[in-house]
Design a protein around this motif. Sequence first.
Motif, PDB file in Angstrom:
ATOM      1  N   TYR A  79       0.849  -1.191   0.000  1.00 12.43           N
ATOM      2  CA  TYR A  79       0.000   0.000   0.000  1.00 12.43           C
ATOM      3  C   TYR A  79       0.884   1.240   0.000  1.00 12.43           C
ATOM      4  O   TYR A  79       1.978   1.246   0.562  1.00 12.43           O
ATOM      5  CB  TYR A  79      -0.889   0.025   1.248  1.00 12.43           C
ATOM      6  CG  TYR A  79      -1.926  -1.074   1.313  1.00 12.43           C
ATOM      7  CD1 TYR A  79      -1.586  -2.357   1.714  1.00 12.43           C
ATOM      8  CD2 TYR A  79      -3.258  -0.827   0.958  1.00 12.43           C
ATOM      9  CE1 TYR A  79      -2.534  -3.377   1.765  1.00 12.43           C
ATOM     10  CE2 TYR A  79      -4.212  -1.831   1.017  1.00 12.43           C
ATOM     11  CZ  TYR A  79      -3.842  -3.098   1.422  1.00 12.43           C
ATOM     12  OH  TYR A  79      -4.781  -4.098   1.476  1.00 12.43           O
ATOM     13  N   GLN A 101       0.795   5.199   1.255  1.00 10.09           N
ATOM     14  CA  GLN A 101       0.075   6.143   2.094  1.00 10.09           C
ATOM     15  C   GLN A 101       0.701   7.520   1.978  1.00 10.09           C
ATOM     16  O   GLN A 101       1.763   7.782   2.546  1.00 10.09           O
ATOM     17  CB  GLN A 101       0.061   5.682   3.555  1.00 10.09           C
ATOM     18  CG  GLN A 101      -0.809   6.571   4.446  1.00 10.09           C
ATOM     19  CD  GLN A 101      -0.877   6.092   5.883  1.00 10.09           C
ATOM     20  OE1 GLN A 101      -0.022   5.357   6.371  1.00 10.09           O
ATOM     21  NE2 GLN A 101      -1.923   6.507   6.591  1.00 10.09           N
ATOM     22  N   GLY A 147      -5.417   8.021   3.685  1.00  8.63           N
ATOM     23  CA  GLY A 147      -5.476   6.598   3.975  1.00  8.63           C
ATOM     24  C   GLY A 147      -4.617   5.820   2.993  1.00  8.63           C
ATOM     25  O   GLY A 147      -4.324   6.285   1.895  1.00  8.63           O
ATOM     26  N   PRO A 148      -4.189   4.628   3.374  1.00  4.40           N
ATOM     27  CA  PRO A 148      -3.395   3.801   2.466  1.00  4.40           C
ATOM     28  C   PRO A 148      -4.169   3.443   1.199  1.00  4.40           C
ATOM     29  O   PRO A 148      -5.377   3.221   1.247  1.00  4.40           O
ATOM     30  CB  PRO A 148      -3.101   2.551   3.303  1.00  4.40           C
ATOM     31  CG  PRO A 148      -3.235   2.995   4.727  1.00  4.40           C
ATOM     32  CD  PRO A 148      -4.330   4.015   4.702  1.00  4.40           C
ATOM     33  N   PHE A 202      -4.181   0.738  -2.065  1.00  6.98           N
ATOM     34  CA  PHE A 202      -3.705  -0.582  -2.470  1.00  6.98           C
ATOM     35  C   PHE A 202      -2.906  -0.502  -3.768  1.00  6.98           C
ATOM     36  O   PHE A 202      -3.385   0.052  -4.768  1.00  6.98           O
ATOM     37  CB  PHE A 202      -4.907  -1.504  -2.642  1.00  6.98           C
ATOM     38  CG  PHE A 202      -4.584  -2.877  -3.150  1.00  6.98           C
ATOM     39  CD1 PHE A 202      -4.818  -3.208  -4.476  1.00  6.98           C
ATOM     40  CD2 PHE A 202      -4.059  -3.842  -2.312  1.00  6.98           C
ATOM     41  CE1 PHE A 202      -4.546  -4.484  -4.953  1.00  6.98           C
ATOM     42  CE2 PHE A 202      -3.776  -5.121  -2.783  1.00  6.98           C
ATOM     43  CZ  PHE A 202      -4.024  -5.439  -4.099  1.00  6.98           C
ATOM     44  N   GLN A 260      -0.983  -7.148  -4.772  1.00  4.12           N
ATOM     45  CA  GLN A 260      -0.922  -8.257  -3.827  1.00  4.12           C
ATOM     46  C   GLN A 260      -0.219  -9.439  -4.494  1.00  4.12           C
ATOM     47  O   GLN A 260      -0.462  -9.742  -5.673  1.00  4.12           O
ATOM     48  CB  GLN A 260      -2.326  -8.669  -3.396  1.00  4.12           C
ATOM     49  CG  GLN A 260      -2.376  -9.771  -2.356  1.00  4.12           C
ATOM     50  CD  GLN A 260      -3.808 -10.134  -2.012  1.00  4.12           C
ATOM     51  OE1 GLN A 260      -4.474 -10.892  -2.699  1.00  4.12           O
ATOM     52  NE2 GLN A 260      -4.305  -9.568  -0.907  1.00  4.12           N
ATOM     53  N   LEU A 298       4.597   7.036   2.508  1.00  5.91           N
ATOM     54  CA  LEU A 298       4.932   5.893   3.355  1.00  5.91           C
ATOM     55  C   LEU A 298       4.446   4.641   2.625  1.00  5.91           C
ATOM     56  O   LEU A 298       3.268   4.543   2.262  1.00  5.91           O
ATOM     57  CB  LEU A 298       4.230   6.014   4.710  1.00  5.91           C
ATOM     58  CG  LEU A 298       4.494   4.899   5.737  1.00  5.91           C
ATOM     59  CD1 LEU A 298       5.944   4.939   6.220  1.00  5.91           C
ATOM     60  CD2 LEU A 298       3.537   5.025   6.925  1.00  5.91           C
ATOM     61  N   LEU A 314       3.660   0.800   2.740  1.00  2.00           N
ATOM     62  CA  LEU A 314       3.307  -0.196   3.747  1.00  2.00           C
ATOM     63  C   LEU A 314       3.178  -1.573   3.126  1.00  2.00           C
ATOM     64  O   LEU A 314       2.627  -1.730   2.037  1.00  2.00           O
ATOM     65  CB  LEU A 314       1.972   0.170   4.402  1.00  2.00           C
ATOM     66  CG  LEU A 314       1.955   1.473   5.204  1.00  2.00           C
ATOM     67  CD1 LEU A 314       0.526   1.945   5.421  1.00  2.00           C
ATOM     68  CD2 LEU A 314       2.658   1.288   6.541  1.00  2.00           C
ATOM     69  N   ASP A 341      -8.781 -13.135   6.383  1.00  2.00           N
ATOM     70  CA  ASP A 341      -8.448 -11.983   5.560  1.00  2.00           C
ATOM     71  C   ASP A 341      -7.889 -10.843   6.405  1.00  2.00           C
ATOM     72  O   ASP A 341      -7.742  -9.747   5.910  1.00  2.00           O
ATOM     73  CB  ASP A 341      -9.661 -11.519   4.771  1.00  2.00           C
ATOM     74  CG  ASP A 341     -10.901 -11.425   5.619  1.00  2.00           C
ATOM     75  OD1 ASP A 341     -10.763 -11.384   6.851  1.00  2.00           O
ATOM     76  OD2 ASP A 341     -11.997 -11.401   5.062  1.00  2.00           O
ATOM     77  N   THR A 342      -7.567 -11.131   7.650  1.00  2.00           N
ATOM     78  CA  THR A 342      -6.958 -10.101   8.488  1.00  2.00           C
ATOM     79  C   THR A 342      -5.553  -9.804   7.986  1.00  2.00           C
ATOM     80  O   THR A 342      -4.743 -10.707   7.825  1.00  2.00           O
ATOM     81  CB  THR A 342      -6.879 -10.574   9.943  1.00  2.00           C
ATOM     82  OG1 THR A 342      -8.201 -10.822  10.419  1.00  2.00           O
ATOM     83  CG2 THR A 342      -6.242  -9.514  10.817  1.00  2.00           C
ATOM     84  N   GLN A 343      -5.286  -8.546   7.733  1.00  2.00           N
ATOM     85  CA  GLN A 343      -3.969  -8.149   7.245  1.00  2.00           C
ATOM     86  C   GLN A 343      -3.218  -7.400   8.342  1.00  2.00           C
ATOM     87  O   GLN A 343      -3.767  -6.512   8.979  1.00  2.00           O
ATOM     88  CB  GLN A 343      -4.112  -7.266   6.001  1.00  2.00           C
ATOM     89  CG  GLN A 343      -4.721  -8.023   4.828  1.00  2.00           C
ATOM     90  CD  GLN A 343      -4.737  -7.241   3.543  1.00  2.00           C
ATOM     91  OE1 GLN A 343      -3.875  -6.396   3.308  1.00  2.00           O
ATOM     92  NE2 GLN A 343      -5.717  -7.503   2.700  1.00  2.00           N
ATOM     93  N   TYR A 344      -1.972  -7.791   8.522  1.00  2.00           N
ATOM     94  CA  TYR A 344      -1.123  -7.180   9.534  1.00  2.00           C
ATOM     95  C   TYR A 344      -0.069  -6.333   8.828  1.00  2.00           C
ATOM     96  O   TYR A 344       0.628  -6.815   7.941  1.00  2.00           O
ATOM     97  CB  TYR A 344      -0.457  -8.260  10.399  1.00  2.00           C
ATOM     98  CG  TYR A 344      -1.459  -9.065  11.181  1.00  2.00           C
ATOM     99  CD1 TYR A 344      -2.042 -10.207  10.638  1.00  2.00           C
ATOM    100  CD2 TYR A 344      -1.842  -8.680  12.466  1.00  2.00           C
ATOM    101  CE1 TYR A 344      -2.982 -10.943  11.358  1.00  2.00           C
ATOM    102  CE2 TYR A 344      -2.776  -9.415  13.184  1.00  2.00           C
ATOM    103  CZ  TYR A 344      -3.343 -10.539  12.622  1.00  2.00           C
ATOM    104  OH  TYR A 344      -4.270 -11.259  13.327  1.00  2.00           O
ATOM    105  N   PHE A 345       0.035  -5.078   9.245  1.00  2.00           N
ATOM    106  CA  PHE A 345       0.915  -4.141   8.571  1.00  2.00           C
ATOM    107  C   PHE A 345       2.284  -4.039   9.235  1.00  2.00           C
ATOM    108  O   PHE A 345       2.409  -4.141  10.461  1.00  2.00           O
ATOM    109  CB  PHE A 345       0.280  -2.746   8.548  1.00  2.00           C
ATOM    110  CG  PHE A 345      -0.803  -2.611   7.523  1.00  2.00           C
ATOM    111  CD1 PHE A 345      -2.090  -3.018   7.797  1.00  2.00           C
ATOM    112  CD2 PHE A 345      -0.530  -2.076   6.275  1.00  2.00           C
ATOM    113  CE1 PHE A 345      -3.097  -2.902   6.841  1.00  2.00           C
ATOM    114  CE2 PHE A 345      -1.520  -1.954   5.312  1.00  2.00           C
ATOM    115  CZ  PHE A 345      -2.811  -2.367   5.592  1.00  2.00           C
ATOM    116  N   GLY A 346       3.284  -3.812   8.398  1.00  2.00           N
ATOM    117  CA  GLY A 346       4.602  -3.492   8.888  1.00  2.00           C
ATOM    118  C   GLY A 346       4.690  -2.007   9.225  1.00  2.00           C
ATOM    119  O   GLY A 346       3.719  -1.266   9.037  1.00  2.00           O
ATOM    120  N   PRO A 347       5.862  -1.567   9.695  1.00  2.00           N
ATOM    121  CA  PRO A 347       6.026  -0.171  10.098  1.00  2.00           C
ATOM    122  C   PRO A 347       6.143   0.793   8.918  1.00  2.00           C
ATOM    123  O   PRO A 347       6.006   2.006   9.095  1.00  2.00           O
ATOM    124  CB  PRO A 347       7.325  -0.180  10.907  1.00  2.00           C
ATOM    125  CG  PRO A 347       8.071  -1.340  10.360  1.00  2.00           C
ATOM    126  CD  PRO A 347       7.055  -2.370   9.980  1.00  2.00           C
TER     127      PRO A 347
END
Lengths: 113, 113
Positions: free
Chosen positions: B35, B37, B42-43, B45, B48, B88, B90, B100-106
């Motif tokens: 993503y 940002q 907002g981020p 897309f 993928q 940024l 992401l 479908d839960t997505q976990y983001f990096g820093p």
Amino acid sequence: QQQVKQSPQSLIVQKGGIPIINCAYENTAFDYFPWYQQFPGKGPALLIAIRPDVSEKKEGRFTISFNKSAKQFSLHIMDSQPGDSATYFCAASSGAAGNKLTFGGGTRVLVKP
Amino acid sequence: DAGVTQSPTHLIKTRGQQVTLRCSPKSGHDTVSWYQQALGQGPQFIFQYYEEEERQRGNFPDRFSGHQYPNYSSELNVNALLLGDSALYLCASSWDRTTDTQYFGPGTRLTVL
């Protein structure tokens, strides 16, 4: 049709108050609605998520309310604390479309001590 | 259990240059999403990757390309950098088969001068 509209852009509450953030969507194929919290310089962190088959979900001090007919959902932060000061993003995705997240524009929340 | 990691943290480039950003997904996650940002937004897309193939793509030009390795790590490449690419970036990972839960990096903060 892919947009997610988020309001307000910013919010100031006193400690203990209940900030409420609203989101609206158009795409009826969306079937997953997460909320993310983001602190400056950090990536978004998942707070809580809901699917359209329930109207409300609570996790700790965070509550999502979901209105499928109105295509709206909201985040309530109960007993808000200064540490909750952050930017909050709603998002939506569709499993049929590969789960890419469509984000709202964000709400900057400031909780005053 | 390590979360999503990204490198580098910050990057400064000039217009016309090329950049490569890297992401290692959360352990056990086989799907990586990227993503962008922009400041105060907002981020958005980008694309993928799953099983080393680009599975979905957002509304980004071909200057944005990616790759996924057999260990599920991923790269985002941007060619012919423009000032508007400053953002940024992401990376998010998820386990395709069950959630479908997505976990983001820093994130990686890219500045184009």
